[in-house]
Motif scaffolding. Structure first.
Motif, PDB file in Angstrom:
ATOM      1  N   SER A 181      11.636  22.321 114.579  1.00 14.64           N
ATOM      2  CA  SER A 181      11.838  23.028 115.849  1.00 14.64           C
ATOM      3  C   SER A 181      10.560  23.759 116.270  1.00 14.64           C
ATOM      4  CB  SER A 181      12.972  24.048 115.715  1.00 14.64           C
ATOM      5  OG  SER A 181      14.179  23.432 115.311  1.00 14.64           O
ATOM      6  N   ASP A 182      10.375  23.896 117.567  1.00 12.49           N
ATOM      7  CA  ASP A 182       9.251  24.647 118.129  1.00 12.49           C
ATOM      8  C   ASP A 182       9.672  26.117 118.176  1.00 12.49           C
ATOM      9  OD1 ASP A 182       7.442  25.960 119.820  1.00 12.49           O
ATOM     10  OD2 ASP A 182       7.066  24.156 121.000  1.00 12.49           O
ATOM     11  N   LEU A 183       9.197  26.911 117.242  1.00 12.51           N
ATOM     12  CA  LEU A 183       9.636  28.302 117.140  1.00 12.51           C
ATOM     13  C   LEU A 183       9.090  29.169 118.269  1.00 12.51           C
ATOM     14  CD1 LEU A 183       9.564  28.950 113.288  1.00 12.51           C
ATOM     15  CD2 LEU A 183      11.463  28.203 114.751  1.00 12.51           C
ATOM     16  N   GLN A 184       7.961  28.782 118.850  1.00 13.83           N
ATOM     17  CA  GLN A 184       7.467  29.535 120.008  1.00 13.83           C
ATOM     18  C   GLN A 184       8.423  29.366 121.187  1.00 13.83           C
ATOM     19  OE1 GLN A 184       3.363  28.216 120.606  1.00 13.83           O
ATOM     20  NE2 GLN A 184       2.620  30.079 119.610  1.00 13.83           N
ATOM     21  N   ALA A 185       8.890  28.129 121.401  1.00 13.86           N
ATOM     22  CA  ALA A 185       9.861  27.887 122.473  1.00 13.86           C
ATOM     23  C   ALA A 185      11.175  28.595 122.165  1.00 13.86           C
ATOM     24  CB  ALA A 185      10.078  26.386 122.641  1.00 13.86           C
ATOM     25  N   TRP A 186      11.537  28.622 120.895  1.00 16.28           N
ATOM     26  CA  TRP A 186      12.770  29.317 120.484  1.00 16.28           C
ATOM     27  C   TRP A 186      12.671  30.807 120.820  1.00 16.28           C
ATOM     28  CZ3 TRP A 186      17.275  27.504 117.977  1.00 16.28           C
ATOM     29  CH2 TRP A 186      18.116  28.483 117.454  1.00 16.28           C
ATOM     30  N   GLN A 187      11.553  31.417 120.452  1.00 22.55           N
ATOM     31  CA  GLN A 187      11.380  32.840 120.717  1.00 22.55           C
ATOM     32  C   GLN A 187      11.339  33.119 122.215  1.00 22.55           C
ATOM     33  OE1 GLN A 187      11.653  35.243 118.570  1.00 22.55           O
ATOM     34  NE2 GLN A 187      11.371  36.794 120.172  1.00 22.55           N
ATOM     35  N   ALA A 188      10.733  32.221 122.971  1.00 21.01           N
ATOM     36  CA  ALA A 188      10.702  32.395 124.427  1.00 21.01           C
ATOM     37  C   ALA A 188      12.111  32.346 125.003  1.00 21.01           C
ATOM     38  CB  ALA A 188       9.828  31.308 125.060  1.00 21.01           C
ATOM     39  N   LEU A 189      12.947  31.474 124.474  1.00 23.19           N
ATOM     40  CA  LEU A 189      14.348  31.394 124.917  1.00 23.19           C
ATOM     41  C   LEU A 189      15.064  32.710 124.628  1.00 23.19           C
ATOM     42  CD1 LEU A 189      16.860  28.503 124.226  1.00 23.19           C
ATOM     43  CD2 LEU A 189      17.482  30.864 123.758  1.00 23.19           C
ATOM     44  N   VAL A 190      14.898  33.215 123.407  1.00 17.67           N
ATOM     45  CA  VAL A 190      15.569  34.467 123.037  1.00 17.67           C
ATOM     46  C   VAL A 190      15.119  35.599 123.946  1.00 17.67           C
ATOM     47  CG1 VAL A 190      15.846  36.188 121.205  1.00 17.67           C
ATOM     48  CG2 VAL A 190      15.917  33.740 120.639  1.00 17.67           C
ATOM     49  N   GLU A 191      13.829  35.706 124.185  1.00 17.12           N
ATOM     50  CA  GLU A 191      13.324  36.780 125.045  1.00 17.12           C
ATOM     51  C   GLU A 191      13.837  36.636 126.477  1.00 17.12           C
ATOM     52  OE1 GLU A 191       9.111  36.622 124.626  1.00 17.12           O
ATOM     53  OE2 GLU A 191       9.124  37.386 122.556  1.00 17.12           O
ATOM     54  N   ARG A 192      14.010  35.409 126.921  1.00 19.44           N
ATOM     55  CA  ARG A 192      14.480  35.163 128.295  1.00 19.44           C
ATOM     56  C   ARG A 192      15.915  35.624 128.489  1.00 19.44           C
ATOM     57  NH1 ARG A 192      15.210  29.075 130.840  1.00 19.44           N
ATOM     58  NH2 ARG A 192      16.450  29.683 132.680  1.00 19.44           N
ATOM     59  N   PHE A 193      16.768  35.418 127.477  1.00 20.54           N
ATOM     60  CA  PHE A 193      18.197  35.682 127.660  1.00 20.54           C
ATOM     61  C   PHE A 193      18.695  36.936 126.932  1.00 20.54           C
ATOM     62  CE2 PHE A 193      17.815  31.084 128.394  1.00 20.54           C
ATOM     63  CZ  PHE A 193      18.411  30.986 129.650  1.00 20.54           C
ATOM     64  N   ALA A 194      17.849  37.595 126.140  1.00 25.37           N
ATOM     65  CA  ALA A 194      18.284  38.791 125.415  1.00 25.37           C
ATOM     66  C   ALA A 194      18.456  39.965 126.372  1.00 25.37           C
ATOM     67  CB  ALA A 194      17.264  39.142 124.330  1.00 25.37           C
ATOM     68  N   VAL A 195      19.478  40.764 126.125  1.00 23.85           N
ATOM     69  CA  VAL A 195      19.692  41.971 126.928  1.00 23.85           C
ATOM     70  C   VAL A 195      18.885  43.111 126.321  1.00 23.85           C
ATOM     71  CG1 VAL A 195      22.010  41.186 127.529  1.00 23.85           C
ATOM     72  CG2 VAL A 195      21.705  42.776 125.622  1.00 23.85           C
ATOM     73  N   ALA A 196      18.717  44.176 127.070  1.00 25.23           N
ATOM     74  CA  ALA A 196      17.982  45.334 126.578  1.00 25.23           C
ATOM     75  C   ALA A 196      18.692  45.932 125.371  1.00 25.23           C
ATOM     76  CB  ALA A 196      17.856  46.372 127.685  1.00 25.23           C
ATOM     77  N   ALA A 197      17.913  46.480 124.453  1.00 27.93           N
ATOM     78  CA  ALA A 197      18.467  47.001 123.203  1.00 27.93           C
ATOM     79  C   ALA A 197      19.501  48.094 123.435  1.00 27.93           C
ATOM     80  CB  ALA A 197      17.352  47.517 122.306  1.00 27.93           C
ATOM     81  N   GLY A 198      19.396  48.823 124.513  1.00 31.45           N
ATOM     82  CA  GLY A 198      20.340  49.912 124.754  1.00 31.45           C
ATOM     83  C   GLY A 198      21.600  49.501 125.492  1.00 31.45           C
ATOM     84  N   ALA A 199      21.711  48.246 125.886  1.00 29.72           N
ATOM     85  CA  ALA A 199      22.888  47.795 126.638  1.00 29.72           C
ATOM     86  C   ALA A 199      24.121  47.784 125.741  1.00 29.72           C
ATOM     87  CB  ALA A 199      22.636  46.406 127.203  1.00 29.72           C
ATOM     88  N   SER A 200      25.281  47.825 126.356  1.00 35.63           N
ATOM     89  CA  SER A 200      26.524  47.803 125.575  1.00 35.63           C
ATOM     90  C   SER A 200      26.667  46.470 124.856  1.00 35.63           C
ATOM     91  CB  SER A 200      27.732  48.056 126.482  1.00 35.63           C
ATOM     92  OG  SER A 200      27.849  47.029 127.443  1.00 35.63           O
ATOM     93  N   VAL A 201      27.292  46.520 123.697  1.00 37.14           N
ATOM     94  CA  VAL A 201      27.491  45.334 122.867  1.00 37.14           C
ATOM     95  C   VAL A 201      28.910  44.821 123.094  1.00 37.14           C
ATOM     96  CG1 VAL A 201      27.576  44.478 120.495  1.00 37.14           C
ATOM     97  CG2 VAL A 201      25.827  46.135 121.171  1.00 37.14           C
ATOM     98  N   PRO A 202      29.082  43.519 123.333  1.00 35.68           N
ATOM     99  CA  PRO A 202      30.421  42.994 123.620  1.00 35.68           C
ATOM    100  C   PRO A 202      31.423  43.339 122.526  1.00 35.68           C
ATOM    101  CG  PRO A 202      28.742  41.307 123.969  1.00 35.68           C
ATOM    102  CD  PRO A 202      28.056  42.457 123.317  1.00 35.68           C
ATOM    103  N   GLY A 203      32.638  43.672 122.945  1.00 39.19           N
ATOM    104  CA  GLY A 203      33.731  43.894 122.011  1.00 39.19           C
ATOM    105  C   GLY A 203      34.597  42.656 121.923  1.00 39.19           C
ATOM    106  N   PHE A 204      35.513  42.675 120.986  1.00 43.47           N
ATOM    107  CA  PHE A 204      36.388  41.523 120.751  1.00 43.47           C
ATOM    108  C   PHE A 204      37.829  41.981 120.607  1.00 43.47           C
ATOM    109  CE2 PHE A 204      32.190  40.261 119.437  1.00 43.47           C
ATOM    110  CZ  PHE A 204      32.083  38.946 119.868  1.00 43.47           C
TER     111      PHE A 204
END
Length: 389
Positions: A177-200
């Motif tokens: 896998s291309d880990l640079q592309a993987w990290q770019a994907l995560v950064e693109r779709f990750a929410v801010a660290a202080g945002a609420s975390v989904p409940g279940f």
């Protein structure tokens, strides 16, 4: 709107206090060697909530798991999956309570909406072949795990869960896998660290599939519609119109279009498919995703443990892990189509849930392989007492 038809309220966001309690209980179970799903259940929660409890803002010093919450624009999870194409080969994993289906390949040719419906997607690729039901997708996470015992192995995954915290689909990075592309994907779709975390939703005990009384089903109409089927995709509307549950419909056409098989028939199926090099299709559904393998199977390995019996396919690019001790019913099913009869073998657990389906590999517009039909129809039948309602 009728209140009884209103959508259920979204689960409350996960709190820091509950997250801390879950992390502690989950870590204790993981230390016993349990996998994430089993550890979460032993800790009294769901896998989804256990993963959420490790979200970025709560990660303790030295944690072996780092989790970032993902958000799809407008709830379009297909956009996250489309972005995986740039990552090259990855491993797709879809599982249910009894069966795990793993395929390695490139995510390509993904689409959603249009004629499929707003919440339905599809991936059409030689290796990554998926049917996606996004109405069941509630939360997504990017997870990085390192060995809790000092090892150097790092596992990177995207994990998606329904409201009950059951995994609907996972994607794992691989050596190629291309880990640079993987990290770019995560950064693109990750929410801010202080945002609420989904409940279940709170975990609930599994319940048997709901089945209406046989007397409520118009059996002659079911038989006639079945006999007139031109495409296997008509099957769902046929049984829905008749008011029959899937396995119930098999019983009601038993001897005409369906026959009960011995519970160990799947082992015979895989061994014979391997021996004869008969290409097959293997379908496994999580409720939010159907994952499909098309092609031969080669290395078939049974495995026993004190608490489980498995049959495994351990091939390059495709792994299947199926709990044979959980098979309650197996069926040979025939469906007429404009291309000739299509034959499947379908496995169900004691709750009535579909574990896996097997077909002969075929292309649309082509008849199924004679070798597959001979293999399937030659499997051992259940000659003991009839399957009960």
């Amino acid at each position: 709107m009728n209140p009884s038809l209103s959508p259920a309220a979204a689960p409350a966001a996960l709190s820091a206090a509950r997250a801390a309690d879950i992390r502690q209980a989950f870590a204790a179970e993981r230390a016993k060697g349990l996998r994430a799903k089993e550890a979460a259940e032993a800790a009294g929660t769901s896998e989804g909530e256990a993963i959420a409890a490790h979200a970025q803002q709560w990660q303790p010093e030295g944690s072996s798991m780092q989790v970032q919450v993902l958000a799809a624009p407008g709830g379009a999870w297909v956009e996250v999956l489309k972005a995986l194409e740039a990552c090259g080969p990855v491993m797709a994993l879809t599982r249910n309570a009894s069966t795990v289906h793993e395929k390695t390949g490139v995510y390509a040719n993904l689409s959603a909406g249009g004629e499929l419906g707003a919440q339905v997607g599809i991936a059409l690729n030689e290796d990554i072949d998926l049917r996606l039901f996004f109405a069941s997708w509630h939360a997504g996470f990017a997870v990085t795990e390192t060995s809790a015992h000092g090892g150097s192995t790092v596992l990177r995954s995207l994990q998606f869960y329904n409201r009950a915290g059951r995994a609907v689909h996972k994607v794992y990075a691989r050596d190629a896998s291309d880990l640079q592309a993987w990290q770019a994907l995560v950064e693109r779709f990750a929410v801010a660290a202080g945002a609420s975390v989904p409940g279940f939703d709170a975990p609930e005990a599994r319940k048997p599939v709901s089945v209406s009384a046989d007397s409520s089903v118009d059996v002659p109409a079911l038989q006639a519609a079945w006999a007139g089927m031109k495409d296997t995709h008509e099957f769902f509307s046929i049984i829905k119109k008749a008011g029959a549950e899937r396995q119930q419909s098999f019983r009601l056409v038993q001897g005409q279009f369906a026959w009960p098989l011995a519970k160990d028939s799947v082992t015979a199926l895989l061994n014979e498919a391997s021996f004869s090099a008969t290409p097959i299709m293997v379908f496994v559904s999580s409720g939010g995703c159907i994952q499909i393998h098309s092609g031969p199977v080669q290395r078939i390995e049974p495995m026993s443990s004190p608490n489980a019996e498995w049959i495994n396919v351990l091939d390059q690019g495709f792994n299947l892990h199926l709990r044979t001790d959980l098979i309650a019913h197996a069926w040979l099913v025939e469906k007429p189509t404009s291309d000739g009869t299509v034959t499947s073998v379908e496995l169900f657990d004691a709750y009535g849930d579909l574990m896996a389906m097997f077909f002969g590999a075929r292309k649309p517009g082509k008849p199924e392989l004679a070798g597959w039909r001979a293999l399937a129809t030659g499997l051992p039948r259940l000659n003991a007492e009839p399957v009960s309602a």
